[in-house]
Design an enzyme around this catalytic site. Sequence first.
Site, PDB file in Angstrom:
ATOM      1  N   ASP A   7       0.879  -1.169   0.000  1.00  0.00           N
ATOM      2  CA  ASP A   7       0.000   0.000   0.000  1.00  0.00           C
ATOM      3  C   ASP A   7       0.917   1.219   0.000  1.00  0.00           C
ATOM      4  O   ASP A   7       1.434   1.613   1.044  1.00  0.00           O
ATOM      5  CB  ASP A   7      -0.902  -0.010   1.234  1.00  0.00           C
ATOM      6  N   GLU A  67      -1.858  -1.867  -5.341  1.00  0.00           N
ATOM      7  CA  GLU A  67      -3.137  -1.302  -5.749  1.00  0.00           C
ATOM      8  C   GLU A  67      -2.905  -0.248  -6.826  1.00  0.00           C
ATOM      9  O   GLU A  67      -1.951   0.527  -6.747  1.00  0.00           O
ATOM     10  CB  GLU A  67      -3.825  -0.672  -4.534  1.00  0.00           C
ATOM     11  N   ASP A 140      -2.322   1.155   7.030  1.00  0.00           N
ATOM     12  CA  ASP A 140      -1.627   0.891   5.768  1.00  0.00           C
ATOM     13  C   ASP A 140      -1.146  -0.558   5.689  1.00  0.00           C
ATOM     14  O   ASP A 140      -1.116  -1.154   4.613  1.00  0.00           O
ATOM     15  CB  ASP A 140      -0.429   1.836   5.610  1.00  0.00           C
TER      16      ASP A 140
END
Length: 164
Positions: A7, A67, A140
């Site tokens: 992340d 992502e 996170d």
Amino acid sequence: MRALGIDPGTATMGWGIVEFNNGHLRLIDVGALTTPAGMPHPERLLQLYNGLRAIIERLRPDTAAVEELFFGKNVNTALTVGQARGVALLALAQAGIPVHEYKPLAVKQAVAGYGGADKRQMQEMVRLTLGLATIPRPDDAADALAIAICHAYTAPTLQRFGLS
């Protein structure tokens, strides 16, 4: 398969590694790389790069998932996250680790079964999926585990159809 989820962020870059064997997921390790707010931006990126390289060398993931960048209203935030994402992609490419990218909706659907899941629902599903007593912190790190779980669930299908 050992999957590293990332992340990206400049202040905090969450990471998590899961192992997926015979339909079972197991947490290997999870954490977050952080940089001081007052540090010059190029040095923050270098610190993230070095930290991620150390994690890759220590934990030896087979594959990685990041992502896809989500563009919100704050362009400056999107730019700095994009730079941190680039650092992660570079570290992974240099290590020869295949990288897969997932949209936030795909991560939510894979982990929670619902593309509209909120952050708390996602964190709880990460906890339940991995059989953890508590939700990983910081947020996170839990987000990175969700990305790794998404990839662990998705990778066998990608391989079956020759898409990985």
